[in-house]
Design an enzyme around this catalytic site. Structure first.
Site, PDB file in Angstrom:
ATOM      1  CB  CYS A   2      -2.838   0.834   7.649  1.00  0.00           C
ATOM      2  SG  CYS A   2      -4.356   0.199   6.934  1.00  0.00           S
ATOM      3  NE  ARG A  27       1.918   3.930   6.265  1.00  0.00           N
ATOM      4  CZ  ARG A  27       2.830   3.423   5.439  1.00  0.00           C
ATOM      5  NH1 ARG A  27       3.873   4.140   5.121  1.00  0.00           N
ATOM      6  NH2 ARG A  27       2.700   2.211   4.965  1.00  0.00           N
ATOM      7  CD1 TRP A  74      -6.846   4.702   2.318  1.00  0.00           C
ATOM      8  CD2 TRP A  74      -6.639   2.577   1.657  1.00  0.00           C
ATOM      9  NE1 TRP A  74      -7.180   4.637   0.990  1.00  0.00           N
ATOM     10  CE2 TRP A  74      -7.058   3.346   0.558  1.00  0.00           C
ATOM     11  CE3 TRP A  74      -6.446   1.207   1.465  1.00  0.00           C
ATOM     12  CZ2 TRP A  74      -7.282   2.809  -0.707  1.00  0.00           C
ATOM     13  CZ3 TRP A  74      -6.672   0.652   0.208  1.00  0.00           C
ATOM     14  CH2 TRP A  74      -7.085   1.467  -0.861  1.00  0.00           C
ATOM     15  CG  ASN A 100       0.447  -1.111   6.983  1.00  0.00           C
ATOM     16  OD1 ASN A 100      -0.385  -1.248   6.094  1.00  0.00           O
ATOM     17  ND2 ASN A 100       1.476  -0.291   6.893  1.00  0.00           N
ATOM     18  N   GLY A 101      -1.295  -4.067   6.078  1.00  0.00           N
ATOM     19  CA  GLY A 101      -1.076  -5.071   5.035  1.00  0.00           C
ATOM     20  C   GLY A 101      -2.354  -5.858   4.792  1.00  0.00           C
ATOM     21  CD  GLU A 492       2.474  14.245 -11.502  1.00  0.00           C
ATOM     22  OE1 GLU A 492       2.126  13.111 -11.838  1.00  0.00           O
ATOM     23  OE2 GLU A 492       2.478  14.636 -10.319  1.00  0.00           O
ATOM     24  CE  LYS A 496      -0.133  15.258  -8.158  1.00  0.00           C
ATOM     25  NZ  LYS A 496       0.972  14.403  -8.057  1.00  0.00           N
ATOM     26  CD  GLU A 499      -2.842  12.425  -6.848  1.00  0.00           C
ATOM     27  OE1 GLU A 499      -2.086  13.226  -7.431  1.00  0.00           O
ATOM     28  OE2 GLU A 499      -2.470  11.695  -5.925  1.00  0.00           O
ATOM     29  CG  HIS A 515      -5.934  10.559 -34.467  1.00  0.00           C
ATOM     30  ND1 HIS A 515      -6.054  10.227 -35.793  1.00  0.00           N
ATOM     31  CD2 HIS A 515      -4.803  11.302 -34.359  1.00  0.00           C
ATOM     32  CE1 HIS A 515      -5.014  10.723 -36.471  1.00  0.00           C
ATOM     33  NE2 HIS A 515      -4.249  11.382 -35.610  1.00  0.00           N
ATOM     34  CE  LYS A 612       3.490  10.982  -0.103  1.00  0.00           C
ATOM     35  NZ  LYS A 612       3.274  11.821  -1.295  1.00  0.00           N
TER      36      LYS A 612
HETATM   37  C1  F6R Z   1       0.186  10.939  -6.892  1.00  0.00           C
HETATM   38  C2  F6R Z   1       0.888   9.979  -6.079  1.00  0.00           C
HETATM   39  C3  F6R Z   1       0.839   8.550  -6.485  1.00  0.00           C
HETATM   40  C4  F6R Z   1       2.225   7.912  -6.244  1.00  0.00           C
HETATM   41  C5  F6R Z   1       2.134   6.400  -6.498  1.00  0.00           C
HETATM   42  C6  F6R Z   1       3.478   5.744  -6.326  1.00  0.00           C
HETATM   43  O1  F6R Z   1       0.300  12.223  -6.387  1.00  0.00           O
HETATM   44  O2  F6R Z   1       1.481  10.311  -5.098  1.00  0.00           O
HETATM   45  O3  F6R Z   1       0.432   8.397  -7.806  1.00  0.00           O
HETATM   46  O4  F6R Z   1       3.146   8.502  -7.094  1.00  0.00           O
HETATM   47  O5  F6R Z   1       1.231   5.840  -5.605  1.00  0.00           O
HETATM   48  O6  F6R Z   1       3.979   5.945  -5.041  1.00  0.00           O
HETATM   49  P1  F6R Z   1       5.504   5.720  -4.721  1.00  0.00           P
HETATM   50  O7  F6R Z   1       6.280   6.748  -5.462  1.00  0.00           O
HETATM   51  O8  F6R Z   1       5.616   5.880  -3.241  1.00  0.00           O
HETATM   52  O9  F6R Z   1       5.832   4.341  -5.193  1.00  0.00           O
END
Ligand code: F6R
Length: 617
Positions: A2, A27, A74, A100-101, A492, A496, A499, A515, A612
């Site tokens: 949010c 967000r 969100w 927010n929260g 990673e 990606k 996502e 395995h 985010k």
């Molecule tokens: C993936 C991504 C998330 C963040 C995770 C932690 O692309 O962005 O997996 O890495 O939510 O976020 P931060 O680094 O802000 O604590």
């Protein structure tokens, strides 16, 4: 999760609010809304859907108010709908709130307010807040206060005292038409000091074009924001002064700068982000410098265990951090997912150093994991990209990546900057402890300095990646394989892909394949192998050969000269030591996910169901 924006000044609030929300859409983006004070009443305009939809709402252009609050959502409590969108009003339309929260005790509060004949329109936890404010304003001890302004602030304080959970809240009321009251606990909120008014946001980029001077609100701190003043109060409403922080970020850094998407822009910003993160931390022939944390040899010598705790991509950066720290500093290092760490009673004492990595510095689980380690007597060190973020304010030591604002939901430049910073931190610790040969550290420094130009080389040759993306974008499953740090980066790459392309994918340690997971390999399935460690080439090739034999289509990312083989595509990347090779090998994987998502016509910057900054647990 949010996004919140607010404005009080001499200009029309609506364009500023919507513009700020557009910057904050990463967000949360399932509904949006604004509220402004129009003469003696509050006007609320909101709906489900993206922020841009606000422009289509009837009457939005007629709003003339210069005081307003805004929100992009969100969804947590209640599905995306107009009713559940913020701002929320109390029953008498006297108080408008964005939040927010999460209010954990909202159903108790709802029951209490229902008994007092308050009605609720939404399924949100937030709607209790404006009604609680109204309740205190009209029934609480504050109801006898004669001054409207004092009464309003006291009612907000009393309402907030009833809340359990996390919140960043903005409140407006026509009773005090020239101010916005804000308060936060465990959710970010900043106030920007402008020349033609004051600005409020949950993230700096939303208002960076108006000011670089910010107040960073603390937990349980209230602020009353008017056009030319910001007053701060503690939770017993005693007023205090607060220092302004100047934020160096360039306002353009928060824009797309001609790129089609933020993610692509941020991938291409990696050479700069790496250079800036290295900054003046070291020069060849000189020791690393971390004057900002001053960790003593006496303390470090006693550290017998390091935890690196983070979530998602940041946790993946931590995996490479573990390899670096163990290799250079010889201190056993455990990497943990924050949401697991905090509930499994980890073995921590005053000789444990806990390192927390978080791009945003606001991830709820990471913050809670940090507080836990502090309560057990460990020292904590935060690595973040956001100055003054919650994690950095909680930690004993904080160091920063210099990636600039990262707007795309899928993290790219933050990851590479995090690995760079941990590499420098590991060298710094090793220099203090004398655990690593000086020549070896000098070599690693030279390799780090060379990284930006090597990333540029990869970014200059994207054709194979695009071709491969166009061949495989319709697939349902993909597998990533690697050994050592190549496995860390495979995790990673796989994240990606999931996502932003919604393709199911798994990352496996190449040696583990037989395995179990090899049962999933069938004719035509796509396997991406990463091979950057000379010592592991043969072993990795044998593992990948096992999937070739079973009909897999293969893409290999490597800096080695591979013997004649049956791989379908090979992406050659520049050589660098395996310890830091993820910083290079991740780049083709970021681009692969990006081009696949584009080929599928998806919204790269705002993938479904994600946000985010994950400020809920
Ligand atoms: C993936 C991504 C998330 C963040 C995770 C932690 O692309 O962005 O997996 O890495 O939510 O976020 P931060 O680094 O802000 O604590």
């Amino acid at each position: 999760m949010c996004g919140i924006v607010g404005y009080v000044g001499s200009k029309k609030a609506t364009p500023i609010l919507i513009d700020g929300l557009l910057c904050l859409e990463y967000r949360g983006y399932d509904s949006a809304g604004i509220a402004t004070i129009e003469k003696d009443v509050i006007k609320v305009m909101k709906d489900k859907g993206r922020v841009n939809n606000l422009y289509n709402l009837d009457g939005i252009n007629d709003l003339e108010g210069t005081v307003g609050i805004a929100h992009t959502r969100w969804a947590t409590h209640g599905k995306p709908s107009k009713e559940n969108s913020h701002p929320h009003l109390d029953n008498s339309n006297t108080f408008a709130v964005v939040h927010n929260g999460i209010i954990e005790n909202y159903s108790e509060l709802k029951d209490f307010l229902s008994l007092k004949r308050y009605n609720f329109i939404s399924q949100t936890d937030t709607e209790v807040i404006p009604n609680l404010i109204h309740y205190h304003y009209t029934n609480g001890p504050e109801s006898v206060i004669e001054d409207n302004y004092e009464r309003f602030l006291t009612a907000v304080k009393s309402a907030v005292q009833d809340l359990k959970g996390s919140y960043a809240v903005e409140v407006i009321s026509p009773l005090c038409p020239d101010e916005v009251i804000v308060v936060r606990k465990d959710s970010p909120l900043v106030i920007g000091k402008g020349t033609d008014g004051n600005y409020i946001a949950s993230d700096i980029p939303a208002i960076l074009k108006y000011t670089k001077d910010f107040y960073l609100l603390d937990d349980n701190e209230f602020a009353v924001v008017t056009a030319d003043k910001v007053k701060f109060y503690d939770n017993s409403l005693t007023e205090h002064n607060k220092a302004i922080k100047n934020i160096e970020w360039d306002a353009n850094a928060a824009g797309k700068d001609g790129y089609e998407d933020y993610m692509l822009k941020e991938i291409f910003e990696q050479p700069t982000a790496i250079r800036e993160t290295i900054g003046s931390r070291f020069r060849l022939g000189e020791k690393c410098s971390f004057d900002d944390i001053e960790i003593s040899k006496e303390y470090l010598s006693k550290v017998n265990k390091i935890y690196i705790v983070a979530c998602g991509t940041a946790m993946h950066a931590g995996l490479t951090g573990k390899t670096l720290i163990e290799k250079l500093c010889k201190i056993p290092t455990v990497v943990d997912i924050a949401s697991e760490f905090r509930y499994r009673d980890p073995l921590i004492d005053e000789n444990t150093l806990c390192i927390y990595i978080s791009q945003s510095g606001e991830t709820a689980d990471t913050i809670a994991a940090l507080k836990l380690a502090k309560s057990k007597g460990a020292k904590t060190l935060a690595i973040s990209n956001v100055i003054g973020s919650s994690i950095t304010r909680e930690a004993d030591y904080s160091i920063y990546t210099h990636a600039g604002p990262e707007i795309a939901v899928a993290s790219t430049k933050a990851y590479t900057s995090q690995v760079v910073l941990i590499a420098i931190l590991a060298m710094y610790f090793a220099e203090i402890l004398g655990t690593c040969d000086e020549a070896c550290i000098e070599e690693l420094k030279a390799d780090l300095i060379d990284l930006p130009s090597k990333v540029e080389q990869i970014l200059d040759n994207t054709d194979v990646i695009k071709t491969f993306a166009n061949k495989v974008y319709t697939e349902k499953d993909m597998f990533f394989l690697g050994r050592g740090t190549d496995y860390n980066v495979a995790l990673e790459g796989s994240l990606k892909l999931k996502e932003i392309t919604y393709i199911h994918s798994e990352a496996n340690a190449a040696g583990e394949l037989k395995h179990g997971p090899i049962a999933l390999i069938e004719n035509g399935v796509t396997v991406i192998g990463i091979i950057t460690d000379e010592k592991l080439v043969e072993k990795s090739i044998s593992n990948i050969q096992e999937v070739v034999t079973r009909g897999a289509k293969t893409l290999i990312i490597t800096n080695q000269i591979l013997p004649n083989s049956h791989f379908d595509y090979v992406i050659n990347i520049p050589k660098t030591p395996p310890l830091i090779s993820p910083i290079l090998s991740v780049v083709p994987m970021q681009l692969l996910s990006y081009y696949i998502a584009k080929a599928k016509g998806l919204d790269v910057d705002k993938p479904r169901n994600l946000a985010k900054s994950v400020t809920v647990e």
